[in-house]
Design an enzyme around this catalytic site. Structure first.
Site, PDB file in Angstrom:
ATOM      1  N   ASP A  62      27.430   2.640 -80.187  1.00 23.60           N
ATOM      2  CA  ASP A  62      27.965   3.511 -79.146  1.00 23.60           C
ATOM      3  C   ASP A  62      28.248   4.905 -79.710  1.00 23.60           C
ATOM      4  OD1 ASP A  62      29.235   4.502 -76.871  1.00 23.60           O
ATOM      5  OD2 ASP A  62      31.142   3.522 -77.334  1.00 23.60           O
ATOM      6  N   ARG A 217      41.036  -3.641 -76.962  1.00 24.04           N
ATOM      7  CA  ARG A 217      42.383  -4.010 -77.381  1.00 24.04           C
ATOM      8  C   ARG A 217      42.882  -5.330 -76.818  1.00 24.04           C
ATOM      9  NH1 ARG A 217      44.002   2.286 -76.717  1.00 24.04           N
ATOM     10  NH2 ARG A 217      42.190   2.090 -75.354  1.00 24.04           N
TER      11      ARG A 217
END
Length: 245
Positions: A62, A217
């Site tokens: 990415d 997360r």
């Protein structure tokens, strides 16, 4: 491992290789789909990518390339040699840039290998309507802008886009069901939204038509990452409606 059988991409939002292996060691022999972003890639480089591939994991690299067409094309030719599964660009770079990116990937892919899939970022899931209009000076509503960029990416020959799950139905309607949608901004009920704005749960993302979800997360900051990962997997496989409080 066929990437279409593993729709949950774990975002490795780390800066040190040791943190990566500390996480992966908690997954036993599970084959994972891992997102390596700028922070980790600029810190650890290609060596980490090779190690992850040697372990059988899929990789979404990415880096969100956005530059003049010639530069992006040459960069993609180099990235194609890394044997990653997905790479990306910013759709805001325009059609010629995206076309050159694809040409670079084709030229750089080793004979006998499949080229990495190339997807385009439409609008970051941290971008709100207000930020887009007031700071980026992009007029119109965010859904229309996302669809416009998705159409541009599709016309350029790319495989799909990055968007919020909330925009997936519009993208699929405009670009076809086979046009891939990779969707960050995923949160479990009760999780902090952090810097994300346009978010959904895994169930909602699947019901909206997302092909892949990117989860960071909610897994990596969990006390038990494997348990969190399996919970998300189970939720993905049950598309009954849930809401974020």
């Amino acid at each position: 491992m066929n990437i279409n059988k593993n729709p949950i991409i774990i975002a490795l939002d780390y800066s040190e290789e040791s943190q990566v292996w500390e996480l992966i060691d908690k997954f036993d022999d599970e084959q994972l789909f891992l997102k390596v972003g700028m922070e980790l890639y600029y810190s650890c480089g290609n060596n980490l990518l090779h190690k992850l591939k040697d372990k059988g994991h899929n990789i979404f690299l990415d880096l969100k390339l956005h530059d003049i067409p010639n530069t992006v094309g040459k960069a993609m030719k180099s990235l194609a040699r890394l044997d990653v599964d997905i790479v990306n660009v910013h759709a805001a770079g325009g059609r010629l840039m995206m076309e050159r990116a694809l040409e670079g990937l084709v030229a750089g892919t080793v004979s006998g290998k499949e080229r990495p899939m190339c997807i385009a970022v439409t609008q970051l899931t941290s971008t709100s309507q207000e930020v887009m209009q007031e700071q980026l000076k992009i007029n119109g509503n965010i859904e229309d802008v996302v669809v416009h960029y998705a159409k541009l990416a599709n016309e350029s020959g790319l495989d799909g886009v990055v968007s919020s799950p909330l925009e997936v139905p519009l993208v699929k309607e405009s670009c076809g069901t086979s046009f891939l949608t990779v969707t960050p901004g995923i949160r479990m009920i009760g999780d902090s939204k952090d810097d994300q704005q346009r978010i959904t749960t895994p169930k909602q993302a699947k019901s909206l038509g997302s092909d892949f979800i990117v989860v960071g997360r909610s897994i990596t900051a969990s006390k038990n990452p494997l348990e969190a990962y399996l919970k998300i997997k189970n939720e993905w496989n049950d598309i009954s409606e849930t809401t974020i409080s």
